[in-house]
Motif scaffolding. Structure first.
Motif, PDB file in Angstrom:
ATOM      1  N   UNK A 185       0.854  -1.394   0.038  1.00  0.00           N
ATOM      2  CA  UNK A 185       0.103   0.035  -0.127  1.00  0.00           C
ATOM      3  C   UNK A 185       0.814   1.268   0.020  1.00  0.00           C
ATOM      4  N   UNK A 186       1.868   1.086   0.766  1.00  0.00           N
ATOM      5  CA  UNK A 186       2.868   2.410   0.810  1.00  0.00           C
ATOM      6  C   UNK A 186       3.445   2.519  -0.657  1.00  0.00           C
ATOM      7  N   UNK A 187       3.884   1.462  -1.194  1.00  0.00           N
ATOM      8  CA  UNK A 187       4.648   1.648  -2.497  1.00  0.00           C
ATOM      9  C   UNK A 187       3.570   2.200  -3.509  1.00  0.00           C
ATOM     10  N   UNK A 188       2.269   1.595  -3.469  1.00  0.00           N
ATOM     11  CA  UNK A 188       1.275   2.194  -4.398  1.00  0.00           C
ATOM     12  C   UNK A 188       1.008   3.674  -4.282  1.00  0.00           C
ATOM     13  N   UNK A 189       0.985   4.058  -3.109  1.00  0.00           N
ATOM     14  CA  UNK A 189       0.821   5.404  -2.852  1.00  0.00           C
ATOM     15  C   UNK A 189       1.936   6.387  -3.206  1.00  0.00           C
TER      16      UNK A 189
END
Length: 341
Positions: A185-189
């Motif tokens: 999720x962090x990387x997608x953000x």
């Protein structure tokens, strides 16, 4: 009021850009009162500036990046006629954050290269660059410290009352010491925000299959830990068409702190880094004109008598800046996203 190739730019536009340099994701309603206009007026102004490629907001690696990951400044000498082809290939590389076309001299291209670790950065230098035709030589300066970077550079269009109304505060020591492990999720953000730093929470939530509240918590966590920062950038015309010059310099180890502190407070300074190699200081300045290069250097060496400038690299055209593609006027014309995390 001035103009840039048919687009009129007002003092309000400059104030808006300055405000977004300080508060890149602030809502229009938060900025309306300090700037003395309505939120809808600011929204229209920003849409117009963005559409013309004159200003844009995006995510960049935060202060934690230099502590746990790798940055290098790569100077390339090219064969005659090979530079355009190299620029096209290098622009597509996610490791290459910035590409500067420079005046012939010690380099033809100056790259800022970002990577998650030394091994991956080494592979880019020794494998990716080695396979590109048209390169005569490669010099790689690894950053040992980063004292100033582009997201701290400001237009200085706001008065003290407006600055106070924006309520800018510095991160705490506890925030600076925090280290995070990034999940999907962090990387997608991060991937979404490097393209557009003002994407709404609801849209980010939809892209990551989470909620707006989760996105808000994640962004706060990433920014507080120094993994993520936001930058409002602008075309050269809005900054007064500055001349970009990168200085390489040597200073005794005992004086490095004083050198970096002196450079960091200069309004024209966009970047100050400690680097490996014969020069141990790299600084990028936006100056008024070519003659200003000598004046600035003379003033610096007067204030810092142990500093010796060993090279001056004049930028002719920024092709890519932190993943955003620019035309010869410095306007944004596209994105080739970076992924340094």
């Amino acid at each position: 009021m001035g103009g840039t190739a048919g687009v009129a730019v007002s003092e309000l536009d400059l104030a808006l850009v300055n405000a977004l340099q300080l508060r890149p994701r602030a809502s229009w309603s938060e900025l309306a009162s300090p700037l003395g206009v309505t939120a809808s007026t600011l929204a229209r102004r920003w849409e117009r500036l963005c559409g013309a490629g004159l200003a844009w907001v995006y995510a960049v690696p935060g202060r934690e990046f230099t502590r746990s990951r790798c940055t290098a400044f790569v100077l390339l000498r090219c064969e005659p006629g090979a530079r355009s082809g190299l620029i096209e290939r290098l622009s597509a590389c996610t490791e290459v954050a910035t590409i500067e076309v420079t005046a012939p001299g010690s380099a033809d291209l100056l790259l800022d290269v970002l990577a998650p670790g030394l091994a991956s950065l080494g592979r880019f230098v020794t494998e990716t660059l080695d396979r590109l035709p048209g390169i005569n030589s490669v010099a790689c300066l690894f950053a040992t410290s980063l004292y100033v970077e582009g997201s701290r550079w400001r237009l200085r269009s706001l008065d003290p009352v407006q600055l106070s109304a924006l309520g800018i505060s510095a991160p705490t020591a506890a925030d600076r010491d925090r280290t995070l492990d990034l999940d999907t999720v962090d990387r997608a953000l991060l991937d979404a925000l490097v393209c557009d730093g003002r994407i709404a929470l609801a849209e980010l939530a939809e892209r990551t299959a989470t909620s707006s509240a989760t996105v808000r918590r994640r962004l706060r966590r990433l920014t507080d830990a120094g993994v993520l920062a936001f930058r409002c950038d602008l075309a050269a015309a809005l900054a007064g068409h500055p001349v970009l010059v990168t200085l390489l310099a040597q200073a005794p180890a005992r004086d490095i702190g004083a050198v970096h502190r002196t450079l960091a407070v200069l309004p024209e300074c966009r970047l100050v880094a400690g680097v490996t190699g014969p020069a141990n200081v790299l600084a990028t300045l936006w100056v008024h004109d070519m003659a200003d290069i000598q004046r600035r250097e003379t003033a610096l060496c007067t204030r810092l008598p142990t500093l010796t400038v060993t090279d001056r690299i004049v930028g002719l055209h920024t092709v890519k800046r932190m993943g955003h593609l620019l035309n010869t006027e410095g306007r944004r014309i596209g994105v080739q996203p970076i992924s340094p995390w």
